[in-house]
Design a protein around this motif. Sequence first.
Motif, PDB file in Angstrom:
ATOM      1  N   SER A 233       0.746  -1.398   0.141  1.00 55.18           N
ATOM      2  CA  SER A 233       0.169   0.097   0.038  1.00 55.18           C
ATOM      3  C   SER A 233       0.814   0.947   0.206  1.00 55.18           C
ATOM      4  CB  SER A 233      -1.026   0.157   1.267  1.00 55.18           C
ATOM      5  OG  SER A 233      -0.170   0.027   2.536  1.00 55.18           O
ATOM      6  N   GLY A 234       0.382   2.371  -0.553  1.00 57.89           N
ATOM      7  CA  GLY A 234       1.008   3.558  -0.331  1.00 57.89           C
ATOM      8  C   GLY A 234       0.298   4.749  -0.924  1.00 57.89           C
ATOM      9  N   GLY A 235       0.890   6.023  -0.852  1.00 57.29           N
ATOM     10  CA  GLY A 235       0.305   7.162  -1.156  1.00 57.29           C
ATOM     11  C   GLY A 235       1.284   8.332  -0.798  1.00 57.29           C
ATOM     12  N   ASP A 236       0.968   9.522  -0.536  1.00 54.67           N
ATOM     13  CA  ASP A 236       1.654  10.562  -0.269  1.00 54.67           C
ATOM     14  C   ASP A 236       2.358  10.608   1.133  1.00 54.67           C
ATOM     15  OD1 ASP A 236       1.276  11.204  -2.886  1.00 54.67           O
ATOM     16  OD2 ASP A 236      -0.333  12.842  -2.236  1.00 54.67           O
ATOM     17  N   ARG A 237       1.615   9.830   2.036  1.00 56.00           N
ATOM     18  CA  ARG A 237       2.083   9.815   3.480  1.00 56.00           C
ATOM     19  C   ARG A 237       3.014   8.451   3.658  1.00 56.00           C
ATOM     20  NH1 ARG A 237      -0.137  13.334   6.654  1.00 56.00           N
ATOM     21  NH2 ARG A 237       0.208  12.323   8.416  1.00 56.00           N
ATOM     22  N   ASP A 238       2.654   7.316   3.510  1.00 55.33           N
ATOM     23  CA  ASP A 238       3.306   6.313   4.069  1.00 55.33           C
ATOM     24  C   ASP A 238       3.427   5.260   2.988  1.00 55.33           C
ATOM     25  OD1 ASP A 238       1.126   5.441   4.842  1.00 55.33           O
ATOM     26  OD2 ASP A 238       1.337   6.130   6.729  1.00 55.33           O
ATOM     27  N   ALA A 239       4.006   4.060   2.928  1.00 57.75           N
ATOM     28  CA  ALA A 239       3.921   2.829   2.280  1.00 57.75           C
ATOM     29  C   ALA A 239       4.593   1.664   3.155  1.00 57.75           C
ATOM     30  CB  ALA A 239       4.315   2.895   1.044  1.00 57.75           C
ATOM     31  N   THR A 240       3.668   0.480   2.861  1.00 56.87           N
ATOM     32  CA  THR A 240       4.280  -0.694   3.493  1.00 56.87           C
ATOM     33  C   THR A 240       4.675  -1.691   2.541  1.00 56.87           C
ATOM     34  OG1 THR A 240       2.641  -0.519   5.441  1.00 56.87           O
ATOM     35  CG2 THR A 240       3.508  -2.948   4.906  1.00 56.87           C
ATOM     36  N   LEU A 241       5.869  -2.112   2.825  1.00 59.62           N
ATOM     37  CA  LEU A 241       6.288  -3.030   1.828  1.00 59.62           C
ATOM     38  C   LEU A 241       6.549  -4.612   2.284  1.00 59.62           C
ATOM     39  CD1 LEU A 241       7.748  -0.098   1.448  1.00 59.62           C
ATOM     40  CD2 LEU A 241       9.022  -1.184  -0.500  1.00 59.62           C
ATOM     41  N   THR A 242       6.901  -5.559   1.512  1.00 58.72           N
ATOM     42  CA  THR A 242       6.845  -7.049   1.939  1.00 58.72           C
ATOM     43  C   THR A 242       8.038  -7.408   0.808  1.00 58.72           C
ATOM     44  OG1 THR A 242       4.973  -7.891   0.668  1.00 58.72           O
ATOM     45  CG2 THR A 242       4.756  -7.104   2.894  1.00 58.72           C
ATOM     46  N   ALA A 243       8.803  -8.555   1.685  1.00 60.21           N
ATOM     47  CA  ALA A 243       9.897  -8.937   0.967  1.00 60.21           C
ATOM     48  C   ALA A 243      10.195 -10.174   1.633  1.00 60.21           C
ATOM     49  CB  ALA A 243      10.999  -8.038   0.696  1.00 60.21           C
ATOM     50  N   ARG A 244      11.267 -11.022   0.777  1.00 58.04           N
ATOM     51  CA  ARG A 244      11.960 -12.019   1.392  1.00 58.04           C
ATOM     52  C   ARG A 244      13.427 -11.660   1.430  1.00 58.04           C
ATOM     53  NH1 ARG A 244       9.581 -16.300   4.697  1.00 58.04           N
ATOM     54  NH2 ARG A 244       7.458 -16.499   3.523  1.00 58.04           N
ATOM     55  N   THR A 245      14.101 -11.956   2.584  1.00 60.27           N
ATOM     56  CA  THR A 245      15.549 -11.769   2.579  1.00 60.27           C
ATOM     57  C   THR A 245      16.459 -12.763   1.861  1.00 60.27           C
ATOM     58  OG1 THR A 245      15.974 -13.121   4.637  1.00 60.27           O
ATOM     59  CG2 THR A 245      15.362 -10.516   4.994  1.00 60.27           C
ATOM     60  N   ALA A 246      17.697 -12.340   1.618  1.00 65.28           N
ATOM     61  CA  ALA A 246      18.393 -13.459   0.875  1.00 65.28           C
ATOM     62  C   ALA A 246      18.590 -14.666   1.337  1.00 65.28           C
ATOM     63  CB  ALA A 246      19.956 -12.912   0.765  1.00 65.28           C
ATOM     64  N   ASP A 247      18.351 -14.859   2.631  1.00 60.55           N
ATOM     65  CA  ASP A 247      18.395 -16.162   3.411  1.00 60.55           C
ATOM     66  C   ASP A 247      16.968 -16.815   3.553  1.00 60.55           C
ATOM     67  OD1 ASP A 247      17.559 -14.593   5.311  1.00 60.55           O
ATOM     68  OD2 ASP A 247      19.133 -15.145   6.661  1.00 60.55           O
ATOM     69  N   GLY A 248      15.903 -16.118   2.949  1.00 62.98           N
ATOM     70  CA  GLY A 248      14.729 -16.641   3.065  1.00 62.98           C
ATOM     71  C   GLY A 248      13.852 -16.103   4.106  1.00 62.98           C
ATOM     72  N   ARG A 249      14.019 -15.209   5.025  1.00 64.66           N
ATOM     73  CA  ARG A 249      13.165 -14.676   6.135  1.00 64.66           C
ATOM     74  C   ARG A 249      12.078 -13.591   5.613  1.00 64.66           C
ATOM     75  NH1 ARG A 249      17.384 -11.883   9.764  1.00 64.66           N
ATOM     76  NH2 ARG A 249      18.474 -11.552   7.634  1.00 64.66           N
ATOM     77  N   GLY A 250      11.150 -13.639   6.215  1.00 64.46           N
ATOM     78  CA  GLY A 250      10.058 -12.798   5.768  1.00 64.46           C
ATOM     79  C   GLY A 250      10.274 -11.445   6.325  1.00 64.46           C
ATOM     80  N   LEU A 251      10.042 -10.346   5.524  1.00 68.44           N
ATOM     81  CA  LEU A 251      10.346  -8.848   5.803  1.00 68.44           C
ATOM     82  C   LEU A 251       9.245  -8.102   5.428  1.00 68.44           C
ATOM     83  CD1 LEU A 251      13.420  -6.942   5.096  1.00 68.44           C
ATOM     84  CD2 LEU A 251      11.427  -6.121   4.204  1.00 68.44           C
ATOM     85  N   VAL A 252       9.025  -7.030   6.508  1.00 69.74           N
ATOM     86  CA  VAL A 252       7.994  -6.323   6.254  1.00 69.74           C
ATOM     87  C   VAL A 252       8.927  -4.667   6.653  1.00 69.74           C
ATOM     88  CG1 VAL A 252       7.095  -6.143   8.715  1.00 69.74           C
ATOM     89  CG2 VAL A 252       5.862  -5.251   6.941  1.00 69.74           C
ATOM     90  N   ALA A 253       8.408  -3.686   5.783  1.00 70.84           N
ATOM     91  CA  ALA A 253       9.079  -2.364   5.968  1.00 70.84           C
ATOM     92  C   ALA A 253       8.266  -1.340   5.680  1.00 70.84           C
ATOM     93  CB  ALA A 253      10.152  -2.262   4.753  1.00 70.84           C
ATOM     94  N   ARG A 254       8.070  -0.513   6.531  1.00 71.39           N
ATOM     95  CA  ARG A 254       7.369   0.971   6.767  1.00 71.39           C
ATOM     96  C   ARG A 254       8.090   1.868   6.102  1.00 71.39           C
ATOM     97  NH1 ARG A 254       2.824   2.118   9.187  1.00 71.39           N
ATOM     98  NH2 ARG A 254       2.071   0.048   8.646  1.00 71.39           N
TER      99      ARG A 254
END
Length: 326
Positions: A233-254
């Motif tokens: 999700s994203g917009g002019d104020r903030d956004a949330t990102l999801t991904a997998r690290t190089a070693d396979g861990r789940g990641l969430v970023a704001r």
Amino acid sequence: MSLLPDGMHVTTSMVATYFEVAETVIRAVVFDHREELEGNGYRVLTGPELSYFKQLSGIRTHTASLALFSRRTVLNVAMLLRDSNVARQVRAYLLDTEYTVRNRPVDNSVHNLPADLLAALAAGLDNRIDQRVTHILGTTVVPLLNALIESAGEQRKGLLSAREDIHRAQRKLAQHEQKLHRLERARARRPLTGSRPLAGSTASTDAMTGREFAQHVAELLRRDGCTDVEIDSGGDRDATLTARTADGRGLVARCGDRTPHRAVGDGEMREFVGTKALHRADVAVYVATRPLSREAHDVAAQAGVTAVHRGLLEAWSAGTVLQALR
């Protein structure tokens, strides 16, 4: 019929009382025949003119305007009113008077008076007329002109003040336009992101929109080996990102709200901790271009959130890999 203290005018209520009708009837007559009545002396006083008239005549009223009827206007109303016995009597009196005067024999005896006596009579009449005119000018016309002049002066002051306000607004708009041009030039100078290390200038990140900043953080994650990077999700104020690290861990970023001159509070950090739990993420990264409050730092440390403040963001953008991604 009683008059106001100036001896020349009456109000709407006084006219209604005289003709034994409601004030609404008089107002209806004025509405239908205003141009005719104004031609015979009807007028409405407001503002400085009303204040001066109240001071001059001694009348006391708290209304913002005052309608005045001259004697001639009252007779005009009598000609227009239909359902008033008093008005009918006034009309009958005027008609009787006109008939009497028209049929009265002309007295020519005055022409037989000596010339010097006629001249004296004429001079006396002229003096009385001059005195009456002088009285009218001194008590009504001159004060009204003075009030109008005073009102014009106040209006001129108001116009000058408004012009100064407009000039100030124009200067502020020019300053804002200069700031916008500087931001546009900074964005134009910002290098394109790619596989090479991304630009680490805080000026470049400050010039980004919320969406651009989220894409910038996504590129940083991909550069450091993360896969399946998505902007949920994203917009002019903030956004949330999801991904997998190089070693396979789940990641969430704001990508936090980048409102200038305001530190990230503990409430915003607690909300992101809840997002981490919702995604069941192993790694949580909060990225901000503004400083974090002490309380926000404490919440991040307790919940295992990597807080990327302004200084760390510049190093990350310049090529340094975050400890949480190694």
